[in-house]
Design a protein around this motif. Structure first.
Motif, mmCIF file in Angstrom:
data_model
loop_
_atom_site.group_PDB
_atom_site.id
_atom_site.type_symbol
_atom_site.label_atom_id
_atom_site.label_comp_id
_atom_site.label_asym_id
_atom_site.label_seq_id
_atom_site.Cartn_x
_atom_site.Cartn_y
_atom_site.Cartn_z
ATOM 1 N N ASP A 166 0.922 -1.041 0.148
ATOM 2 C CA ASP A 166 -0.059 0.045 -0.187
ATOM 3 C C ASP A 166 0.872 1.274 0.039
ATOM 4 O OD1 ASP A 166 -1.649 1.817 0.444
ATOM 5 O OD2 ASP A 166 -2.858 1.121 1.693
ATOM 6 N N GLU A 190 -7.743 6.183 0.731
ATOM 7 C CA GLU A 190 -8.166 5.693 -0.348
ATOM 8 C C GLU A 190 -7.840 6.465 -1.901
ATOM 9 O OE1 GLU A 190 -9.501 2.736 -1.199
ATOM 10 O OE2 GLU A 190 -9.674 2.212 1.252
ATOM 11 N N SER A 212 -8.065 5.771 -4.962
ATOM 12 C CA SER A 212 -9.208 6.032 -5.962
ATOM 13 C C SER A 212 -10.004 7.388 -5.787
ATOM 14 C CB SER A 212 -9.962 4.947 -5.996
ATOM 15 O OG SER A 212 -9.248 3.840 -6.461
ATOM 16 N N ASP A 213 -10.536 7.525 -4.524
ATOM 17 C CA ASP A 213 -11.254 8.594 -4.220
ATOM 18 C C ASP A 213 -10.459 10.117 -4.434
ATOM 19 O OD1 ASP A 213 -13.357 7.017 -3.675
ATOM 20 O OD2 ASP A 213 -12.921 7.124 -1.272
ATOM 21 N N TRP A 214 -9.097 9.855 -3.729
ATOM 22 C CA TRP A 214 -8.490 11.027 -4.067
ATOM 23 C C TRP A 214 -8.309 11.429 -5.489
ATOM 24 C CZ3 TRP A 214 -3.157 11.133 -5.788
ATOM 25 C CH2 TRP A 214 -2.638 12.644 -5.571
ATOM 26 N N SER A 254 -6.550 1.921 -6.929
ATOM 27 C CA SER A 254 -6.802 0.544 -6.429
ATOM 28 C C SER A 254 -5.291 -0.262 -6.343
ATOM 29 C CB SER A 254 -7.927 -0.243 -6.936
ATOM 30 O OG SER A 254 -7.847 -1.698 -6.395
ATOM 31 N N ASN A 295 -3.034 1.465 -3.653
ATOM 32 C CA ASN A 295 -3.322 0.736 -2.323
ATOM 33 C C ASN A 295 -3.257 -0.862 -2.032
ATOM 34 O OD1 ASN A 295 -6.004 3.297 -1.886
ATOM 35 N ND2 ASN A 295 -4.157 2.997 -0.535
ATOM 36 N N HIS A 296 -3.148 -1.250 -3.262
ATOM 37 C CA HIS A 296 -2.942 -2.973 -3.356
ATOM 38 C C HIS A 296 -2.015 -3.351 -4.186
ATOM 39 C CE1 HIS A 296 -6.398 -2.739 -0.380
ATOM 40 N NE2 HIS A 296 -7.154 -1.891 -1.359
#
Length: 394
Positions: free
Chosen positions: A253, A259, A261-263, A319, A322-323
């Motif tokens: 991460d 998150e 994606s949201d950012w 995503s 983060n992963h």
């Protein structure tokens, strides 16, 4: 033939602590080491500053087939006990990240303190043990003569950093006496990757460091991740390597505080004309920002303005950030491993005294035992605690 009460093989952290405690009890102690200098790993630890323990010692920070084994010794000789020993020698310490304690006067001062504690100990260096027999007691045949004692302590450590003379000697002795052990494997070691992954993700980025959360096998560590010419290293990777097994993937991460994606979608609304590499450079070195934007989705998005990138592609990239799943091909091995996992099976030892349950008078301490700590002073504390426990009874 020279007679002693106790013979300790291995003049490292555990062996020195054990020798000091036994001699304090009036025991006649012989401490042997094949190296030309005692405490060689102490001297190189912490970049020469000796990360001698951690403020947050707890059994959960140790890897063992029996996670309860380390509790007795760690609770009876704690980090505070070693800190007191240090302070009584007029040495000072500084806390760095995550409770790591370093000696202000450097590693050599810690070693000298331990040698001072061993003033009554017969220390013999450049001594290779060629044979061990057991009849009435333990008889050792060495290149420096023959010695005998009622108690024998094996404190020869693990097999990591072989250029310093490390071997699996302790496991060989265990085998000789019918004591089970788990083969040593490298731990706290950089992870390596296929040439294809190196070309794709890491080439040209060697030396860059990012703060990240690395996960594998239900464990996670958040610290620095260092990109190398062979893969990745740094504290978080070294930590997770102790839990990694061949064939396991790891997850990184790269922005664990939110998150991504949201950012990215928010930034697309606020800065539609900004290029993706510019936005990612808020958090990453520019070279890394470009590489991540181009490779994690295979769409070479780095030069595109955010408004030109589909929302689904930004969500997919977020995503991945983060992963980020990676499949190591291996590790750099014993050559660079700081410690090993494995060692003498703890079911064969008393957790209170470190003595073999089936071979009277034979003790195993420190890294030779199947107890491996996290990075950050945990392995030194196990050396002090297990050495102390044995030193109280030999």
């Amino acid at each position: 033939m020279k007679l002693y009460d106790v013979i300790i093989i291995g003049a490292g952290a555990a062996g020195l602590m054990c020798a000091a405690q036994a001699s304090r009890r009036g025991r006649k102690v012989l401490l042997l080491d094949k190296a030309e200098k005692a405490g060689k790993k102490i001297l190189i630890s912490g970049g020469g500053r000796c990360n001698f323990t951690n403020l947050y010692i707890e059994p959960e920070a140790y890897i063992s087939r029996n996670p309860h084994f380390c509790k007795s010794a760690l609770s009876r000789y704690t980090q505070w006990d070693f800190i007191t020993l240090l302070e009584n020698a007029n040495l000072h310490w500084t806390e760095k990240t995550l409770g790591q304690l370093f000696c202000d006067e450097k590693s050599s001062a810690v070693l000298n303190m331990l040698l001072e504690e061993c003033q009554q100990v017969d220390i013999r260096l450049n001594t290779s043990v060629e044979k061990i027999d057991f009849q009435e007691g333990y008889r050792l045949i060495s290149n420096q003569g023959d010695f005998q004692a009622d108690s024998l302590v094996i404190a020869t450590g693990g097999a990591s950093i072989p250029k310093m003379g490390a071997t699996d000697f302790g496991l060989q002795i265990a085998k000789q006496f019918g004591i089970k052990s788990i083969p040593f494997k490298p731990a706290l070691v950089p992870l390596t990757f296929s040439q294809k992954d190196i070309e794709r993700y890491f080439k040209g980025l060697s030396g860059l460091v990012v703060d990240a959360l690395v996960r594998c096998n239900n464990q996670s560590f958040r610290e620095g991740v260092l990109i190398t010419h062979r893969g990745i290293s740094g504290p978080a990777v070294l930590q997770i390597s102790s839990y990694w097994r061949q064939g396991d993937a790891i997850s990184i991460d790269l922005l664990p505080d939110f998150e991504v994606s949201d950012w990215l979608l928010t930034m697309r609304d606020k800065h539609p004309k900004s290029e993706l590499k510019t936005i990612l450079s808020i958090y990453f070195p520019k070279r890394l920002a470009i590489r991540l934007a181009d490779t994690l989705t295979d769409k070479n998005l780095s030069d595109k303005a955010l408004k030109q990138i589909k929302k689904d592609d930004l969500i997919a990239l977020g995503s991945k950030l983060n992963h980020w799943a990676l499949m190591p091909s291996g590790t750099e091995g014993m050559r660079t491993a700081e410690v090993c996992v494995g060692g003498v099976n703890t079911q064969e030892l008393s957790s209170k005294t470190m003595e073999s349950t089936q071979q009277k008078g034979l003790y195993f301490i420190g890294e030779t035992v199947d107890v491996t700590g996290w990075l950050g002073g945990y392995n030194f504390q196990w050396a002090w605690s297990s050495g102390w426990a044995a030193g109280k009874v030999v």
